[in-house]
Scaffold this motif. Structure first.
Motif, mmCIF file in Angstrom:
data_model
loop_
_atom_site.group_PDB
_atom_site.id
_atom_site.type_symbol
_atom_site.label_atom_id
_atom_site.label_comp_id
_atom_site.label_asym_id
_atom_site.label_seq_id
_atom_site.Cartn_x
_atom_site.Cartn_y
_atom_site.Cartn_z
ATOM 1 N N GLY A 32 27.173 91.263 12.243
ATOM 2 C CA GLY A 32 27.364 93.371 13.234
ATOM 3 C C GLY A 32 28.348 93.292 13.838
ATOM 4 N N ALA A 33 28.068 93.851 14.773
ATOM 5 C CA ALA A 33 29.036 94.725 15.947
ATOM 6 C C ALA A 33 30.356 94.365 15.937
ATOM 7 N N PRO A 34 31.777 94.777 15.247
ATOM 8 C CA PRO A 34 33.274 94.132 15.942
ATOM 9 C C PRO A 34 33.094 93.102 16.688
ATOM 10 N N ASN A 35 33.493 91.895 17.229
ATOM 11 C CA ASN A 35 33.334 91.392 18.501
ATOM 12 C C ASN A 35 31.989 91.134 19.413
ATOM 13 N N PHE A 43 32.271 85.452 28.147
ATOM 14 C CA PHE A 43 33.418 84.360 28.276
ATOM 15 C C PHE A 43 34.719 85.154 28.486
ATOM 16 N N SER A 44 35.095 85.222 29.884
ATOM 17 C CA SER A 44 36.260 85.127 29.706
ATOM 18 C C SER A 44 37.099 84.451 29.855
ATOM 19 N N ALA A 45 38.274 85.712 29.184
ATOM 20 C CA ALA A 45 39.310 84.356 28.651
ATOM 21 C C ALA A 45 40.179 83.602 29.838
ATOM 22 N N ALA A 46 40.678 82.205 29.408
ATOM 23 C CA ALA A 46 41.266 82.132 30.979
ATOM 24 C C ALA A 46 42.997 81.974 31.125
ATOM 25 N N LEU A 47 43.608 82.648 30.261
ATOM 26 C CA LEU A 47 44.840 82.688 29.851
ATOM 27 C C LEU A 47 45.061 84.625 29.870
ATOM 28 N N GLU A 48 46.053 85.070 29.799
ATOM 29 C CA GLU A 48 45.748 86.642 29.518
ATOM 30 C C GLU A 48 47.112 85.985 28.426
ATOM 31 N N PRO A 49 46.785 87.378 27.430
ATOM 32 C CA PRO A 49 48.084 87.637 26.790
ATOM 33 C C PRO A 49 49.551 87.339 27.172
ATOM 34 N N ALA A 76 33.658 83.910 17.017
ATOM 35 C CA ALA A 76 32.420 83.754 17.005
ATOM 36 C C ALA A 76 32.108 84.846 18.650
ATOM 37 N N MET A 77 32.803 84.157 19.039
ATOM 38 C CA MET A 77 31.925 84.704 20.930
ATOM 39 C C MET A 77 33.473 85.651 21.282
ATOM 40 N N GLY A 78 33.654 86.126 20.284
ATOM 41 C CA GLY A 78 34.817 87.448 20.906
ATOM 42 C C GLY A 78 36.115 86.979 21.567
ATOM 43 N N ARG A 283 28.220 72.333 24.037
ATOM 44 C CA ARG A 283 27.763 71.408 22.792
ATOM 45 C C ARG A 283 26.523 71.729 21.820
ATOM 46 N N ALA A 284 24.950 72.105 22.927
ATOM 47 C CA ALA A 284 24.332 72.986 22.164
ATOM 48 C C ALA A 284 24.455 74.041 21.675
ATOM 49 N N THR A 285 25.121 75.258 22.144
ATOM 50 C CA THR A 285 25.589 76.157 21.999
ATOM 51 C C THR A 285 26.599 77.033 21.182
ATOM 52 N N ALA A 286 27.050 75.688 21.145
ATOM 53 C CA ALA A 286 28.111 76.176 20.146
ATOM 54 C C ALA A 286 27.883 75.559 18.676
ATOM 55 N N ALA A 287 26.607 75.340 18.691
ATOM 56 C CA ALA A 287 26.256 74.910 17.395
ATOM 57 C C ALA A 287 25.219 75.489 16.890
#
Length: 412
Positions: A32-35, A43-49, A76-78, A283-287
């Motif tokens: 698919g399209a990148p990312n 899914f918001s990253a919990a920490l900054e770069p 897979a989740m960007g 877990r089910a979503t990850a699968a």
């Protein structure tokens, strides 16, 4: 067996097969399209770069097994992109291939079986590269699977005499734990059992046609053997050692040293992914996320059975096992010291220069990187309390007293 300095040819035969295709330039899942997040999860990253990234392009290796979940889900989740990273995943079907590619400098970092970075950093086999192991990618998540014809015959380790059992690599916890199990059953693993190295992806077919009698291997292949009617789960690996390490995340020392902000950010992304995957409600979503052809290329129901711990075991029994696999990344020193003792025990590492517990601590501390992992995991809410001892097949392993575990017969 003798101490083996493995050649390139030997490593390829141990890992098996040709090199997997390069995948996911820019973390592109399933073409698919990148990312793109295939499930539409915000899914918001919990920490900054970690500051300005010295480089954004990173090449990571992985083998398509559930142990790679933190790496796969970060792609897979960007999650990598949300941390500002442009990650290319390189897939390998065997550990020998991955070992060679990593030592040759083709990978910046990679999933590895947890004993592998010790072997590579300390040059126990073919090829050396200074390495850091900041994370364990998973705990538990393996099983001894036997062909259905052995269901009423094999009760314990003593019944494995004469069987042909596959493991994914010499430098694997599978090989080391299987040998310990067989020894406690009164068998000599090198003479009484035919242990052979095989790519995980080949194990189910080999079991189905009778080329092997069973395997100690990662999932989803144990559960796939059950789904196909080829085998049954004789024992989960957590029944041998609950909380044992399997795979690790390993980074080349020159990469981490040259690009410290990128290194830290990479750990933030994978740590974030690991802890998300570890939560029961995910877990089910990850699968479903990991099932696509670009990742594990497996039936989502098979992966879900592993991740959720709700599964058929091939004997007609439905089981519910909490923590069949877990994703808790802290790199405990006890894990690495045990692995080193077992590599020595089975002639896969030298014993010269290892006379005290301090010698073992020094060797593993050259590879483990808890200093990088701890602040990240603590910020994400993970437990970073070091494990003082381990319970392995009913015996207490004390990393402060490792020498008894190097003996062929360990009676503790």
């Amino acid at each position: 067996m003798g101490h083996r300095h493995l050649s390139r040819r030997n490593l390829l035969s141990l890992g098996g097969g040709a090199l997997g295709a390069s995948l996911l330039a820019g973390c592109t899942p399933t073409g698919g399209a990148p990312n793109t997040n295939p499930l539409g999860i915000d899914f918001s990253a919990a920490l900054e770069p970690a500051g300005d990234l010295e480089v954004r392009d990173v090449t990571l290796g992985f083998v398509p097994i559930t142990c790679s979940s933190p790496i796969i889900n970060a792609a897979a989740m960007g999650i990598f992109e949300q941390y500002g990273l442009n990650v290319t995943l390189q897939r390998y079907t065997g550990w020998g291939e991955l070992w060679i590619a990593y030592v040759a400098g083709e990978l910046d970092a990679t999933q590895m079986l947890s004993p592998m970075p010790l072997g590579i950093h300390h040059n126990f086999a073919a090829g050396q590269r200074d390495s850091r192991m900041p994370y364990i990618t998973n705990v538990n998540g393996q099983a001894i699977t036997l062909g259905t014809e052995h269901m009423n015959r094999v009760r314990g380790a003593e019944d494995f005499r004469g069987l042909r059992i596959a493991v994914p690599f010499d430098y694997s916890g599978h090989n080391l734990l299987l040998r310990d199990y067989l020894t406690l059953g009164g068998l000599d693993p090198d003479y009484d059992v035919g242990i052979q190295v095989m790519r995980p992806s080949d194990m189910v077919a080999s079991l189905n046609v009778g080329d092997i009698d069973g395997f100690l291997a990662p999932d989803p292949f144990n559960q796939r053997a059950v789904a196909l009617g080829a085998g049954y789960l004789h024992m989960l690996s957590k029944d041998l050692w609950d909380g044992h390490p399997c795979c690790s995340f390993t980074v080349a020392d020159e990469f981490a040293s040259a690009y410290p902000n990128t290194y830290t950010t990479l750990l933030r992304a994978i740590g974030d992914s690991a802890l998300w995957t570890d939560r029961e409600e995910n877990r089910a979503t990850a699968a479903e996320t990991m099932a696509g052809r670009a990742f594990l290329s497996q039936d989502p129901a098979v992966i879900a059975a592993v991740l959720t711990g709700e599964f058929e075991d091939g004997t007609g029994t439905t089981r519910s096992v909490e923590d069949r696999i877990g994703f808790r990344p802290y790199p405990h020193e006890s894990y690495a010291i045990w692995a080193l003792t077992q590599l020595q025990r089975w002639d896969l590492a030298p014993t010269a220069g290892y006379e005290t517990a301090a010698d073992y601590q020094s060797a593993v501390r050259q590879v483990l990187d808890p200093d990088a992992a701890t602040p990240i995991l603590e910020a994400l809410g993970a437990d970073t309390t070091p494990r003082e001892t381990e319970t392995i097949i009913g015996r207490r392993f004390d990393p402060a007293d490792p020498l008894p575990w190097t003996e062929k017969q360990v009676n503790l």
